[in-house]
Design a protein around this motif. Structure first.
Motif, PDB file in Angstrom:
ATOM      1  N   TRP A   1       4.822   7.265 -11.803  1.00 41.99           N
ATOM      2  CA  TRP A   1       3.983   6.640 -10.780  1.00 41.99           C
ATOM      3  C   TRP A   1       4.709   5.543 -10.014  1.00 41.99           C
ATOM      4  N   GLU A   2       5.953   5.256 -10.389  1.00 38.65           N
ATOM      5  CA  GLU A   2       6.720   4.198  -9.730  1.00 38.65           C
ATOM      6  C   GLU A   2       7.404   4.717  -8.468  1.00 38.65           C
TER       7      GLU A   2
ATOM      8  N   ASN B   1      -2.585  10.610 -16.635  1.00 37.92           N
ATOM      9  CA  ASN B   1      -3.854  10.091 -16.117  1.00 37.92           C
ATOM     10  C   ASN B   1      -4.090  10.581 -14.687  1.00 37.92           C
ATOM     11  N   THR B   2      -5.346  10.462 -14.219  1.00 36.03           N
ATOM     12  CA  THR B   2      -5.587  10.628 -12.786  1.00 36.03           C
ATOM     13  C   THR B   2      -4.703   9.623 -12.053  1.00 36.03           C
ATOM     14  N   SER B   3      -3.875  10.109 -11.153  1.00 37.07           N
ATOM     15  CA  SER B   3      -2.816   9.280 -10.595  1.00 37.07           C
ATOM     16  C   SER B   3      -3.338   8.329  -9.524  1.00 37.07           C
ATOM     17  N   PRO B   4      -2.732   7.147  -9.413  1.00 39.49           N
ATOM     18  CA  PRO B   4      -3.106   6.241  -8.316  1.00 39.49           C
ATOM     19  C   PRO B   4      -2.832   6.858  -6.955  1.00 39.49           C
ATOM     20  N   GLN B   5      -1.827   7.729  -6.859  1.00 38.38           N
ATOM     21  CA  GLN B   5      -1.524   8.354  -5.572  1.00 38.38           C
ATOM     22  C   GLN B   5      -2.644   9.298  -5.128  1.00 38.38           C
TER      23      GLN B   5
ATOM     24  N   VAL C   1      -4.865  -0.859 -16.164  1.00 41.62           N
ATOM     25  CA  VAL C   1      -3.615  -1.615 -16.268  1.00 41.62           C
ATOM     26  C   VAL C   1      -3.148  -2.120 -14.902  1.00 41.62           C
ATOM     27  N   HIS C   2      -2.388  -3.204 -14.947  1.00 42.40           N
ATOM     28  CA  HIS C   2      -1.810  -3.739 -13.714  1.00 42.40           C
ATOM     29  C   HIS C   2      -0.959  -2.691 -12.999  1.00 42.40           C
ATOM     30  N   GLU C   3      -0.264  -1.848 -13.788  1.00 39.23           N
ATOM     31  CA  GLU C   3       0.646  -0.884 -13.191  1.00 39.23           C
ATOM     32  C   GLU C   3      -0.068   0.044 -12.205  1.00 39.23           C
ATOM     33  N   TYR C   4      -1.324   0.424 -12.497  1.00 37.24           N
ATOM     34  CA  TYR C   4      -2.110   1.245 -11.578  1.00 37.24           C
ATOM     35  C   TYR C   4      -2.876   0.370 -10.584  1.00 37.24           C
ATOM     36  N   TYR C   5      -3.497  -0.673 -11.094  1.00 35.80           N
ATOM     37  CA  TYR C   5      -4.338  -1.541 -10.268  1.00 35.80           C
ATOM     38  C   TYR C   5      -3.559  -2.114  -9.093  1.00 35.80           C
ATOM     39  N   ASP C   6      -2.332  -2.537  -9.340  1.00 29.88           N
ATOM     40  CA  ASP C   6      -1.543  -3.150  -8.269  1.00 29.88           C
ATOM     41  C   ASP C   6      -1.300  -2.163  -7.127  1.00 29.88           C
ATOM     42  N   ILE C   7      -1.094  -0.890  -7.456  1.00 34.12           N
ATOM     43  CA  ILE C   7      -0.895   0.130  -6.422  1.00 34.12           C
ATOM     44  C   ILE C   7      -2.169   0.306  -5.602  1.00 34.12           C
TER      45      ILE C   7
END
Length: 461
Positions: free
Chosen positions: A88-89, A174-178, A208-214
């Motif tokens: 996801w990065e 997971n369901t991806s942020p993209q 998590v921040h990793e998804y939320y921030d996106i």
């Protein structure tokens, strides 16, 4: 009005005449009837029956009844695996290509020429079927999105509750942020929904921040609801809207719907494309495990697992109650399955490449869309079954789809009514179920000229 749906695409998948040797071996072993699988450190025999193709049951739902759109774009993911960082990065998942997949999916699903028109058709169809009024989205109405973020579940020590950072399983499917960004872009930019009127909620997850921030970088006013409500997230609250299990268990705590779902005018079910070591598959129906205000096997509550995981056919299936509840399936305007990656829950901490055509040892790179909750899970089941892994091939895995398709007269004889404390108003058919003709052609009854069954519309980008 957007013209983003006019880009060229292939109407049908390529005609692959062979499959990989690995897939052939796996499928041949499965069709022999027995697997030995390992679950939680012990071996167990898994019995499989080959699905009978092209025998539709139930009644198709949607503008085009039983239609499922499968968008496949092999170029959407450029990630080599865990040694290449997190999927996801950065630009491992191409956002512009995800956007195209989502645009084509809603347009082909509805027969629209543009995204705005597609969503107007979706809202009008749902409102017509549930209250007889052909009304589109109205300003101020609320939309809830239910992703599957089981890879952030609060119980399994995958997220630090103090820091909201991943501890492990950072590359889980997971369901991806993209994918969520592509959906939000349509709702906000095309439909005109105010971000503050959109809620994204998985009741069991630490977001998590990793998804939320996106997500937050693009849509800061969206309501992000999770298990604990820290760091700007909103803690999930219970409503006073009950869900009643049609098994009518006695002596258990009453289940209720989350407040954000009860208050929403519309729901979007955004599931994942995964097999499951207990249930066989985890798709749109099982995504609603995270639509209750409690852990699925929490003490004093009805335990969903025995009847969800059972290999016995023609029994009560709790997933039908979740699919048919007025504030869950009854509000759902669109069913989506994020198939950028696939794997087996909870066995695989990282995605696994698929081997059936046209994936052929690549990431699955797919998105599925439908207005029919039974049809979309049926199609995804066929993909996962064809992969040859044992879990979707256990006996009884698609039994919940039989029960849902025939909810008005199910094989189990259950009186499905999750909306009343005692059996009062039986659910009608929740959709149409059948299996495709074969993994190469992927044709269903409507693809072959019938006026019933599933229609799989393939978009290759």
């Amino acid at each position: 009005m957007s013209d983003r749906c006019h880009r060229p695409y292939a109407a049908e998948a390529p005609d692959f005449s062979c499959v990989s040797r690995r897939h052939f071996i796996g499928s041949s072993a499965a069709l022999a009837g027995l697997f030995t699988a390992t679950k939680f450190g012990r071996s167990e025999e898994v019995v499989s029956d080959q699905p009978v193709p092209l025998k539709p049951i139930g009644r198709g739902k949607g503008i085009f009844p039983g239609r499922v759109v499968w968008a496949h774009d092999p170029g959407v993911v450029e990630w080599k695996g865990p040694d290449d960082g997190r999927w996801w990065e950065g630009n491992h998942v191409k956002q512009d290509r995800v956007n195209q997949m989502m645009d084509h999916a809603v347009c082909r699903l509805t027969g629209a020429n543009a995204v705005k028109e597609a969503w107007d058709k979706l809202f009008r169809h749902l409102n017509t079927t549930r209250n007889g009024v052909a009304q589109g989205y109205q300003p101020g109405q609320k939309i809830a999105i239910k992703p599957n973020w089981v890879g952030m579940i609060f119980r399994e020590n995958v997220v630090d509750p103090e820091t909201y950072r991943f501890i492990r399983r950072e590359n889980y499917m997971n369901t991806s942020p993209q994918m969520i960004l592509a959906l939000l872009r349509q709702l906000v930019d095309e439909v005109g929904v105010k971000p503050a009127d959109i809620t994204i909620c998985d009741t069991l997850a630490y977001l998590v921040h990793e998804y939320y921030d996106i997500l937050h970088a693009h849509y800061k006013d969206v309501q992000y609801v999770d298990y604990a409500g820290k760091f700007g997230r909103i803690k999930v609250e219970a409503s006073d809207v009950p869900l009643y299990w049609s098994a009518r268990p006695r002596g258990v705590a009453q289940d209720v719907i989350p407040k954000c779902f009860a208050e929403a005018d519309y729901l979007i079910n955004f599931a994942n494309f995964k097999a499951h070591s207990g249930a066989g598959v985890t798709l749109c129906a099982k995504n609603h495990y995270g639509s209750l205000i409690r852990w699925p096997v929490q003490e004093n509550y009805y335990d969903m697992h025995p009847h969800c995981f059972s290999n016995t056919p023609r029994i009560y299936r709790p997933l039908v109650d979740l699919m048919g509840h007025a504030h869950l399936g009854g509000k759902t305007v669109l069913y989506l399955i994020d198939g950028l990656f696939s794997g087996v829950h909870p066995r695989d901490p990282v995605p696994q490449k698929m081997h059936i055509p046209p994936m052929e040892d690549q990431w699955s790179c797919s998105l599925f869309a439908s207005q029919d909750p039974v049809a979309i899970d049926s199609v995804a089941f066929d993909f996962l079954y064809a992969e040859g892994t044992p879990f979707p091939r256990k006996g009884g895995v698609d039994d919940y789809l039989h029960e849902a398709a025939l909810a008005d007269k199910p094989p189990s004889g259950t009186f499905y009514d999750p909306n009343h404390p005692e059996p009062t108003e039986r659910l009608t058919s929740l959709g149409v179920h059948e299996h495709w003709n074969n993994p190469r052609e992927k044709k269903y009854s409507r693809n072959l000229g019938a006026d019933e069954g599933i229609e799989l519309v393939t978009v290759t980008l």
